[in-house]
Design an enzyme around this catalytic site. Structure first.
Site, PDB file in Angstrom:
ATOM      1  N   CYS A  40     -19.362  -8.796 -10.828  1.00 38.39           N
ATOM      2  CA  CYS A  40     -20.344  -7.833 -10.284  1.00 38.39           C
ATOM      3  C   CYS A  40     -21.694  -7.973 -11.003  1.00 38.39           C
ATOM      4  O   CYS A  40     -22.746  -7.736 -10.411  1.00 38.39           O
ATOM      5  CB  CYS A  40     -19.849  -6.390 -10.434  1.00 38.39           C
ATOM      6  SG  CYS A  40     -18.685  -5.889  -9.151  1.00 38.39           S
ATOM      7  N   ASP A  88       0.793  -1.217   0.000  1.00 44.83           N
ATOM      8  CA  ASP A  88       0.000   0.000   0.000  1.00 44.83           C
ATOM      9  C   ASP A  88       0.834   1.280   0.000  1.00 44.83           C
ATOM     10  O   ASP A  88       0.291   2.354   0.183  1.00 44.83           O
ATOM     11  CB  ASP A  88      -0.855  -0.012   1.292  1.00 44.83           C
ATOM     12  CG  ASP A  88      -2.201   0.624   1.070  1.00 44.83           C
ATOM     13  OD1 ASP A  88      -2.565   0.794  -0.085  1.00 44.83           O
ATOM     14  OD2 ASP A  88      -2.860   0.940   2.072  1.00 44.83           O
ATOM     15  N   CYS A 105     -23.544  -1.384  -4.050  1.00 47.01           N
ATOM     16  CA  CYS A 105     -22.571  -0.468  -3.437  1.00 47.01           C
ATOM     17  C   CYS A 105     -22.819   0.969  -3.887  1.00 47.01           C
ATOM     18  O   CYS A 105     -22.738   1.902  -3.072  1.00 47.01           O
ATOM     19  CB  CYS A 105     -21.142  -0.901  -3.765  1.00 47.01           C
ATOM     20  SG  CYS A 105     -20.840  -1.156  -5.513  1.00 47.01           S
ATOM     21  N   CYS A 149     -19.746   0.321   1.463  1.00 45.51           N
ATOM     22  CA  CYS A 149     -19.831  -0.297   0.132  1.00 45.51           C
ATOM     23  C   CYS A 149     -19.289  -1.729   0.131  1.00 45.51           C
ATOM     24  O   CYS A 149     -19.520  -2.478  -0.811  1.00 45.51           O
ATOM     25  CB  CYS A 149     -19.151   0.562  -0.935  1.00 45.51           C
ATOM     26  SG  CYS A 149     -17.429   0.911  -0.614  1.00 45.51           S
ATOM     27  N   CYS A 155     -21.964  -5.641  -0.007  1.00 47.98           N
ATOM     28  CA  CYS A 155     -21.590  -6.463  -1.165  1.00 47.98           C
ATOM     29  C   CYS A 155     -21.939  -7.932  -0.936  1.00 47.98           C
ATOM     30  O   CYS A 155     -21.512  -8.543   0.051  1.00 47.98           O
ATOM     31  CB  CYS A 155     -20.095  -6.312  -1.435  1.00 47.98           C
ATOM     32  SG  CYS A 155     -19.574  -7.286  -2.855  1.00 47.98           S
TER      33      CYS A 155
HETATM   34  S1  SF4 Z   1     -22.023  -4.541  -4.179  1.00 53.88           S
HETATM   35 FE1  SF4 Z   1     -20.294  -5.894  -4.699  1.00 53.88          FE
HETATM   36  S2  SF4 Z   1     -21.046  -7.221  -6.361  1.00 53.88           S
HETATM   37 FE2  SF4 Z   1     -22.455  -5.501  -6.162  1.00 53.88          FE
HETATM   38  S3  SF4 Z   1     -21.687  -4.047  -7.689  1.00 53.88           S
HETATM   39 FE3  SF4 Z   1     -20.810  -3.485  -5.735  1.00 53.88          FE
HETATM   40  S4  SF4 Z   1     -18.858  -4.509  -5.676  1.00 53.88           S
HETATM   41 FE4  SF4 Z   1     -20.020  -5.480  -7.315  1.00 53.88          FE
HETATM   42  S1  SF4 Z   2     -16.052   3.760   1.518  1.00 49.40           S
HETATM   43 FE1  SF4 Z   2     -18.055   4.670   2.052  1.00 49.40          FE
HETATM   44  S2  SF4 Z   2     -17.980   6.745   1.222  1.00 49.40           S
HETATM   45 FE2  SF4 Z   2     -16.302   5.587   0.245  1.00 49.40          FE
HETATM   46  S3  SF4 Z   2     -17.181   4.814  -1.641  1.00 49.40           S
HETATM   47 FE3  SF4 Z   2     -17.506   3.215  -0.098  1.00 49.40          FE
HETATM   48  S4  SF4 Z   2     -19.538   3.649   0.772  1.00 49.40           S
HETATM   49 FE4  SF4 Z   2     -18.876   5.465  -0.346  1.00 49.40          FE
END
Ligand code: SF4
Ligand code: SF4
Length: 365
Positions: free
Chosen positions: A197, A138, A203, A253, A257
């Site tokens: 996806c 990273d 997300c 997000c 998922c």
């Molecule tokens: S929630 Fe997960 S599977 Fe659905 S679009 Fe987002 S990253 Fe892809």
């Molecule tokens: S980490 Fe939180 S604010 Fe950043 S893209 Fe994902 S859901 Fe949105």
């Protein structure tokens, strides 16, 4: 070109060292210069100057004789609730904030860095002759996610995270860039892993700040992770309310998922939540003095926000929760008292955010 057996040997050794995944990719296709250029041109990197490092667009500037990249992943998922479930459980109770899952345990840079060095040491004993290696967790001008995808380990998803079909996305990634000419682990076809996806948009729909401006594209300036960790100045007013209770990073997000629903958990002691870090009480966070912060968060990723950043973030979380808690409770009054002290801080950043939080308390009382 080494035999495929050498690739298998490295993968087996990585597994012995405790990595959950390991794959190898050729250095070709390891940068997506056009995508990066457009992302930077749109200003989506915000204040992250390191994203402009020209080596990001040309891996050969990092190690001129690089031939392959070894990608290793470590699962950091633990058997604790997701932030969205925890938020529901905490409603109406003590005012709490949320620290992102990846930051509950020991600093992953140290954990992964040590394991990668052990892998290089084992390789030095195995691959005789002069060859070079650079390890990165990273911190280097390399997209670990793109490398992991190229190695066939998973895909870069619409939420911009890296997802493995079996392990989900709660993964730390580290890489070894090497001059060894290794056979890619997804040989003989060499194709990156398939994007799974599909039609999902969960997300994008769940992101509270609209940071996922379109699938696979994040405006970091709107992302709560960037705002709470990378940004050193004031948080834009329009983004404070959507930040909710997040005081360090954001898991939303990834929480929503589907690929994380059955993600396995790690039992590694170093990755279990440190005391107090799982949904910490805001009263406690706001009471921390700078010296205490350094002591409590020594060896923790939370240090990156620095004391004033964490206090700034906790002020916003407190302000956001003000309306959700009964008035005149001792805890609420205590919090207001602490915010009043912070509102006259000599640090204008803290004073302004504490005053903002206080105004939310007053409006809700
Ligand atoms: S929630 Fe997960 S599977 Fe659905 S679009 Fe987002 S990253 Fe892809
Ligand atoms: S980490 Fe939180 S604010 Fe950043 S893209 Fe994902 S859901 Fe949105």
């Amino acid at each position: 070109m080494h035999a495929v057996g050498e690739t298998e040997w490295i993968i087996a050794k990585a597994s012995e060292l405790g990595f959950d995944l390991c794959g190898i990719a050729s250095v070709e296709g390891l940068t997506d210069a056009a995508h990066l250029e457009e992302w930077l041109a749109r200003g989506y990197a915000g204040r992250m100057q390191y994203m402009h490092d020209p080596r990001r667009a040309d891996i050969m500037q990092v190690l001129p004789d690089a031939r392959a990249i070894i990608v290793c992943a470590l699962n950091y998922n633990t058997s604790t609730p997701a932030s969205i479930e925890a938020a529901a459980q905490a409603a109406g109770q003590v005012l709490r904030g949320w620290i992102s899952r990846y930051a509950w345990g020991e600093d992953y840079h140290a954990i992964l860095g040590k394991k990668l060095e052990q892998l290089v040491a084992a390789m030095r004993a195995h691959f005789i002759g002069p060859w070079h290696a650079r390890t990165y967790v990273d911190t280097g001008p390399i997209s670990e996610r793109l490398a992991a995808q190229q190695a066939g380990l998973g895909w870069q998803a619409k939420n911009t995270c890296f997802i493995n079909e079996k392990l989900g996305s709660w993964l730390f990634l580290g890489v070894i860039l090497t001059s060894l000419d290794l056979t890619p682990s997804n040989a003989p076809f060499g194709v990156p892993a398939t994007d799974l996806c599909g039609n999902c948009q969960l997300c994008l729909e769940a992101c509270p700040t609209g940071a996922l401006v379109e699938p696979y594209l994040m405006d970091a300036r709107r992302c709560i992770s960037y705002l709470t960790i990378e940004l050193r100045e004031g948080i834009p007013e329009e983004l404070r309310t959507p930040m909710g209770w997040n005081v360090f990073g954001c898991d939303i997000c990834q929480d929503v998922c589907p690929w994380n629903r059955k993600a396995p958990v790690t039992l590694a002691p170093s990755l279990q939540p440190r005391q107090n870090l799982l949904a910490p009480e805001l009263g406690w966070l706001l009471s921390l003095k700078e010296g205490e912060f350094s002591q409590i968060f020594a060896g923790s990723p939370v240090r990156r926000a620095k004391w004033r950043g964490l206090i700034r973030n906790a002020c916003i979380a407190a302000g956001n929760l003000a309306g959700k808690y009964a008035i005149d409770t001792p805890e609420r009054l205590q919090l207001q008292k602490r915010l009043s002290e912070l509102a006259v801080s000599s640090d204008p950043l803290i004073a302004e955010h504490a005053a903002w939080a206080l105004s939310r308390f007053e409006a809700s009382g």
